[in-house]
Design a protein around this motif. Structure first.
Motif, PDB file in Angstrom:
ATOM      1  N   GLN A 251       9.083  24.500 -14.036  1.00  0.00           N
ATOM      2  CA  GLN A 251       9.358  23.490 -14.728  1.00  0.00           C
ATOM      3  C   GLN A 251       8.325  22.337 -14.741  1.00  0.00           C
ATOM      4  N   GLY A 252       7.350  22.249 -13.866  1.00  0.00           N
ATOM      5  CA  GLY A 252       6.367  21.409 -13.670  1.00  0.00           C
ATOM      6  C   GLY A 252       5.781  21.601 -12.279  1.00  0.00           C
ATOM      7  N   GLY A 253       5.103  20.409 -12.116  1.00  0.00           N
ATOM      8  CA  GLY A 253       4.133  20.341 -10.537  1.00  0.00           C
ATOM      9  C   GLY A 253       3.590  19.013 -10.783  1.00  0.00           C
ATOM     10  N   LEU A 278       2.460  22.624 -18.399  1.00  0.00           N
ATOM     11  CA  LEU A 278       2.678  24.055 -18.777  1.00  0.00           C
ATOM     12  C   LEU A 278       1.884  24.824 -19.690  1.00  0.00           C
ATOM     13  N   GLY A 279       1.241  23.781 -20.627  1.00  0.00           N
ATOM     14  CA  GLY A 279       0.467  24.491 -21.849  1.00  0.00           C
ATOM     15  C   GLY A 279       1.381  25.293 -22.702  1.00  0.00           C
ATOM     16  N   PRO A 280       0.578  26.630 -23.177  1.00  0.00           N
ATOM     17  CA  PRO A 280      -0.500  27.054 -22.588  1.00  0.00           C
ATOM     18  C   PRO A 280      -1.802  26.232 -23.096  1.00  0.00           C
ATOM     19  N   PRO A 281      -2.663  26.336 -22.262  1.00  0.00           N
ATOM     20  CA  PRO A 281      -2.991  27.200 -20.944  1.00  0.00           C
ATOM     21  C   PRO A 281      -2.176  26.031 -19.636  1.00  0.00           C
ATOM     22  N   THR A 300      -8.197  30.581 -12.007  1.00  0.00           N
ATOM     23  CA  THR A 300      -7.232  31.250 -11.513  1.00  0.00           C
ATOM     24  C   THR A 300      -5.846  30.668 -11.545  1.00  0.00           C
ATOM     25  N   ASN A 301      -4.880  31.350 -12.014  1.00  0.00           N
ATOM     26  CA  ASN A 301      -3.578  30.551 -12.290  1.00  0.00           C
ATOM     27  C   ASN A 301      -2.868  30.528 -11.008  1.00  0.00           C
TER      28      ASN A 301
END
Length: 489
Positions: A251-253, A278-281, A300-301
């Motif tokens: 949901q987010g960060g 959350l994008g994308p990207p 890197t994700n």
């Protein structure tokens, strides 16, 4: 998301006695390898034959000369051990869980023996990847349990869960582990004990968690060249990927920062450094102009780390990386940053003969496990100063030319150097032209004062000389003066 599935192999050789024959009970799991153990017997010239179920045609045969023949239906799935007569079955199938029979014929002297193996299935259910903080539920199922059979569980660190307060083991072989962490990722083992012999069944458990928190603060120092790295990444092992964790519905960060309290205050001001878009990207949206580098997320994700080049004392405090999932689940990691700083008093430039104080500090008193070590310039010596070299405060009573240069303060914990910081101290003599200037200025002031005094006195003198004189009063003098009074004619 595809769950980690499939049965893992275990091989259990459990012997039981029955009337007229000795059967060997063997447990296995679908898709893996099972060994039906048969030790050597008789002479060197023994005919070995293995049969499946009620079939009269052998699956595999090894004659007395060592030549082997395999049923084409079982080709690439069967082999005999090179050291004894055990049968190795690869990629066992569900329909293979029946009985196997081993017949041995010795021609010197001519004797025959046979053993029947009963193959039963053991299943340990697979579980979907778990978020850290959730409960783990496992169950070790045995197709047929004999009297006296016992089961216990081992963690990935091979710790007996009977000693783990988080674990609950029930009589049916099920296991519940409360609030799993990234350390619970790995193979969990169900240990089956029967008639003093043990067998092991393994199942993989994947825990989605953030990188382990630092057990100690992150130490750095004040410098424009210092690099502050704040690690935060998903510890998702192969073959899982970012898409697996995405199925948990992120949901987010955010990254937050609480500065260390300054002198005289109880707490710092809570700040949000960056929010996760959350994008994308997927990308960080930086809220604070603090020179933060968020490029790691673009590579890197799985990497949510931040970094910052150039460290100041304002970077002291607690940093928190948080990722929010559906149903209110949150993965969070906090880390504390300590910044070592050194400064001199009264100033980095001192004059010969004057006292200089150097202070090395984290912004608060050092704990008992920390100490500092001063490294003076090559030409200087700490012994000559008479100060404690392990003290955070160093005093140079009378500065000399040899005390100038780079002073380095190192922060140590036991035998580990945590960080260091340097300061360049300049020791200068009072310049001669300064004294000359002071003398000239003093003389000029005295000369001006004398000149002013001379002018004032000269003006007063002139005023007296040029002032006109007032005439004297004339007094009438009589020829025959008489005393004042009245006289008669």
């Amino acid at each position: 998301m595809k769950c980690v599935s499939g049965f893992l192999s275990i091989v259990i050789a459990l012997f039981i006695s029955s009337t007229g024959a000795e059967d060997v009970v063997v447990y296995g799991q679908v898709g893996e390898t099972v060994t039906l153990p048969r030790s050597k017997w008789g002479s060197e010239r023994v005919l070995v034959q293995w049969f499946f179920g009620m079939d009269t045609q052998p699956l595999i045969t090894r004659n007395s000369h060592g030549r082997e023949t395999i049923d084409p239906v079982w080709k690439d799935r069967l082999s005999l051990s090179k050291t004894d007569f055990s049968l190795i079955i690869n990629n066992i199938r569900l329909e293979d869980f029946k009985s196997f029979k081993c017949e041995l014929k010795d021609f010197m002297p001519q004797t025959t023996t046979s053993v029947t193996f009963r193959l039963f299935r053991v299943s340990v259910q697979s579980v979907s990847p778990l978020l850290a903080g959730k409960n783990l539920n496992l169950k070790c199922d045995i197709e047929e349990i004999f009297k006296g059979t016992q089961r216990r569980w081992l963690s990935p660190q091979k710790q007996d869960l009977n000693e783990d307060k988080r674990a609950q083991i029930r009589n049916d072989g099920s296991l519940t582990v409360m609030s799993v962490t990234g350390q619970d990722h790995g193979e969990w083992t169900c240990v089956v004990t029967y008639q003093g012999r043990e067998a092991y069944a393994n199942t993989p458990v994947t825990v989605i968690d953030l990188s382990p928190a630092h057990p100690q603060p992150i130490y750095t120092s004040v410098s424009s060249l210092s690099l502050l790295h704040l690690p935060c990444f998903f510890s998702i092992p192969p073959p899982l990927s970012w898409s697996d964790s995405q199925e948990k519905s992120i949901q987010g960060g955010r990254w937050t920062f609480t500065p260390s309290p300054v002198a005289g205050s109880l707490t710092g001001v809570f700040q949000t450094l960056a929010n996760l878009s959350l994008g994308p990207p997927l990308a960080w949206v930086v809220n604070q102009k603090r020179g933060l580098d968020v490029s790691a997320l673009q590579k890197t994700n799985l990497n949510l780390s931040l970094s910052k080049k150039g460290v100041t004392e304002g970077d002291r405090g607690e940093y928190t990386c948080a990722v929010e999932f559906q149903r209110g689940d949150t993965l969070k990691r906090s880390m504390r940053v300590e910044v070592l700083q050194v400064f001199s008093s009264p100033a980095p430039v001192a004059y010969v003969g004057r006292e200089v104080n150097l202070t090395c500090t984290l912004g608060h008193p050092l704990t008992s496990d920390l100490k500092v070590k001063w490294i003076p310039p090559r030409q200087s010596s700490l012994l000559a100063l008479g100060s404690d070299p392990d003290s955070a405060h160093l005093t140079i009573p009378e500065a000399r030319d040899i005390n100038g240069g780079r002073w380095r303060c190192e922060l140590w914990r036991n035998k580990t150097k945590l960080t260091s910081v340097e300061i360049t101290l300049k020791i200068e003599r009072v310049p001669m032209d300064v004294w000359l200037l002071v003398t000239i200025c003093g003389a000029a002031v005295i000369f001006v004062l004398l000149l002013i005094l001379t002018v004032i006195l000269n003006r007063r003198h002139r005023q007296r000389v040029t002032m006109p004189r007032r005439g004297k009063r004339r007094i009438c003098r009589c020829k025959d003066p008489q005393p004042k009074g009245f006289y008669r004619n």
